[in-house]
Design an enzyme around this catalytic site. Structure first.
Site, PDB file in Angstrom:
ATOM      1  N   GLY A  20      -0.924 -33.048   4.820  1.00  0.00           N
ATOM      2  CA  GLY A  20      -2.032 -33.989   4.801  1.00  0.00           C
ATOM      3  C   GLY A  20      -1.669 -35.437   5.043  1.00  0.00           C
ATOM      4  O   GLY A  20      -2.357 -36.328   4.561  1.00  0.00           O
ATOM      5  N   ASN A  22      -1.861 -37.040   7.948  1.00  0.00           N
ATOM      6  CA  ASN A  22      -2.940 -37.613   8.753  1.00  0.00           C
ATOM      7  C   ASN A  22      -4.202 -37.800   7.910  1.00  0.00           C
ATOM      8  O   ASN A  22      -4.923 -38.785   8.075  1.00  0.00           O
ATOM      9  CB  ASN A  22      -3.230 -36.721   9.955  1.00  0.00           C
ATOM     10  N   MET A 107      -4.455 -25.612  11.354  1.00  0.00           N
ATOM     11  CA  MET A 107      -3.723 -24.587  12.101  1.00  0.00           C
ATOM     12  C   MET A 107      -4.541 -23.301  12.225  1.00  0.00           C
ATOM     13  O   MET A 107      -4.121 -22.223  11.807  1.00  0.00           O
ATOM     14  CB  MET A 107      -2.372 -24.326  11.437  1.00  0.00           C
ATOM     15  N   ILE A 109      -7.378 -21.823  15.312  1.00  0.00           N
ATOM     16  CA  ILE A 109      -8.151 -22.104  16.510  1.00  0.00           C
ATOM     17  C   ILE A 109      -9.620 -21.797  16.228  1.00  0.00           C
ATOM     18  O   ILE A 109      -9.980 -20.647  15.966  1.00  0.00           O
ATOM     19  CB  ILE A 109      -7.649 -21.269  17.696  1.00  0.00           C
ATOM     20  N   ASN A 152      -9.736 -33.566  17.261  1.00  0.00           N
ATOM     21  CA  ASN A 152      -8.461 -32.987  16.830  1.00  0.00           C
ATOM     22  C   ASN A 152      -7.319 -33.893  17.258  1.00  0.00           C
ATOM     23  O   ASN A 152      -7.354 -34.490  18.341  1.00  0.00           O
ATOM     24  CB  ASN A 152      -8.283 -31.602  17.461  1.00  0.00           C
ATOM     25  N   HIS A 154      -3.398 -33.957  18.377  1.00  0.00           N
ATOM     26  CA  HIS A 154      -2.417 -33.023  18.946  1.00  0.00           C
ATOM     27  C   HIS A 154      -1.185 -33.807  19.391  1.00  0.00           C
ATOM     28  O   HIS A 154      -1.320 -34.790  20.133  1.00  0.00           O
ATOM     29  CB  HIS A 154      -3.010 -32.275  20.131  1.00  0.00           C
ATOM     30  N   ASP A 194      -6.797 -27.439  22.906  1.00  0.00           N
ATOM     31  CA  ASP A 194      -6.233 -28.741  23.248  1.00  0.00           C
ATOM     32  C   ASP A 194      -6.614 -29.201  24.653  1.00  0.00           C
ATOM     33  O   ASP A 194      -5.872 -29.961  25.293  1.00  0.00           O
ATOM     34  CB  ASP A 194      -4.705 -28.723  23.088  1.00  0.00           C
ATOM     35  N   GLU A 223       0.579 -41.123  15.156  1.00  0.00           N
ATOM     36  CA  GLU A 223      -0.560 -40.280  14.785  1.00  0.00           C
ATOM     37  C   GLU A 223      -1.420 -40.954  13.730  1.00  0.00           C
ATOM     38  O   GLU A 223      -2.662 -40.926  13.822  1.00  0.00           O
ATOM     39  CB  GLU A 223      -0.065 -38.937  14.234  1.00  0.00           C
TER      40      GLU A 223
END
Length: 249
Positions: A20, A22, A107, A109, A152, A154, A194, A223
């Site tokens: 966590g 971010n 994590m 999709i 998102n 990436h 992505d 990030e």
């Protein structure tokens, strides 16, 4: 704060799977000039031990959290599918009534069904909280009336190292001389992994022979900056701040 001002506040839901960091950048930025008039109203994890849940619950004020993992959901709901799980994820998110959803180290999709539910084009009935554990808001009708953007972060440049393990794959490719630049982006989420429209793209310097740990630390610092900047950008699109001089508090 009045009820009117509380209703006008910009609302974020953040989906995580790990430590966590971010998320912490967003927590630190909420209700500052970087993310004005903004609160995180839900942190959802698909991993029960994710430290990001602790970051949320110990924030001041505490942020509501929820846990919903795919395999436990399927075990507790015989006959259900991955698509059912994604719809349950959408239910949990919609109950929090966010303006924007941020995938910050998430994590899993997400399927087109999840995205359609947040766009409002896939109507879903509330079936309760399923087998997940949540202390988030539990509104009876989690239906979006306005499309909710999903973004998102990436750790790669657009079109470069889509999917999992992008940091390691990029680092190794650079050290082998296969690429000459690396970076990170925040993009809109679409069904193709992505491949959504980039919102912010930033190159990250890397040196031949340096360790992956050194490169990764440098990348994470970038990030933490751009996830806040991109979140602000999308919030300003869907829920702009009042004109300067008009106090919303």
């Amino acid at each position: 704060m009045s009820s009117d001002s509380a209703a006008s506040r910009r609302r974020l839901a953040v989906l995580i799977s790990g430590s966590g960091t971010n998320l912490q950048a967003l927590i630190d930025a909420q209700n500052t000039p970087a993310l004005p008039d903004t609160s995180i109203v839900l942190v959802l994890s698909n991993r029960k031990a994710a430290h990001g849940l602790v970051r949320a619950s110990t924030a001041s004020p505490p942020i509501p959290t929820a846990y919903l993992a795919l395999q436990p959901y399927l075990r507790h709901n015989p006959g259900k599918t991955r698509e059912d799980y994604d719809l349950e994820l959408a239910r949990v998110v919609l109950r929090a009534q966010p303006d924007v959803v941020v995938l910050a180290g998430w994590m899993h999709i997400v399927s087109e069904l999840f995205l359609e539910a947040l766009r409002g084009s896939q109507r879903i009935e509330d079936e309760g909280q399923g087998s997940g554990e949540t202390n988030s808001n539990d509104d009876e009708n989690p239906v979006s009336t306005d499309p909710i953007p999903v973004i998102n972060i990436h750790p790669a440049l657009p079109g470069q190292f889509d999917g999992a393990n992008a940091i390691q794959r990029g680092y190794e490719a650079f050290q082998r001389g296969e690429v000459d630049r690396l970076g990170v982006m925040v993009h809109r989420v679409v069904a193709e992994v992505d491949r959504g429209e980039p919102l912010i793209v930033r190159e990250v310097p890397i040196e031949k022979g340096e360790s992956i740990e050194v490169y990764e630390e440098r990348l994470h610092r970038v990030e933490w900056e751009i996830i806040v900047q991109a979140t602000r950008k999308v919030l300003d699109e869907v829920k702009p701040l009042p004109p300067e001089g008009i106090d919303s508090v």
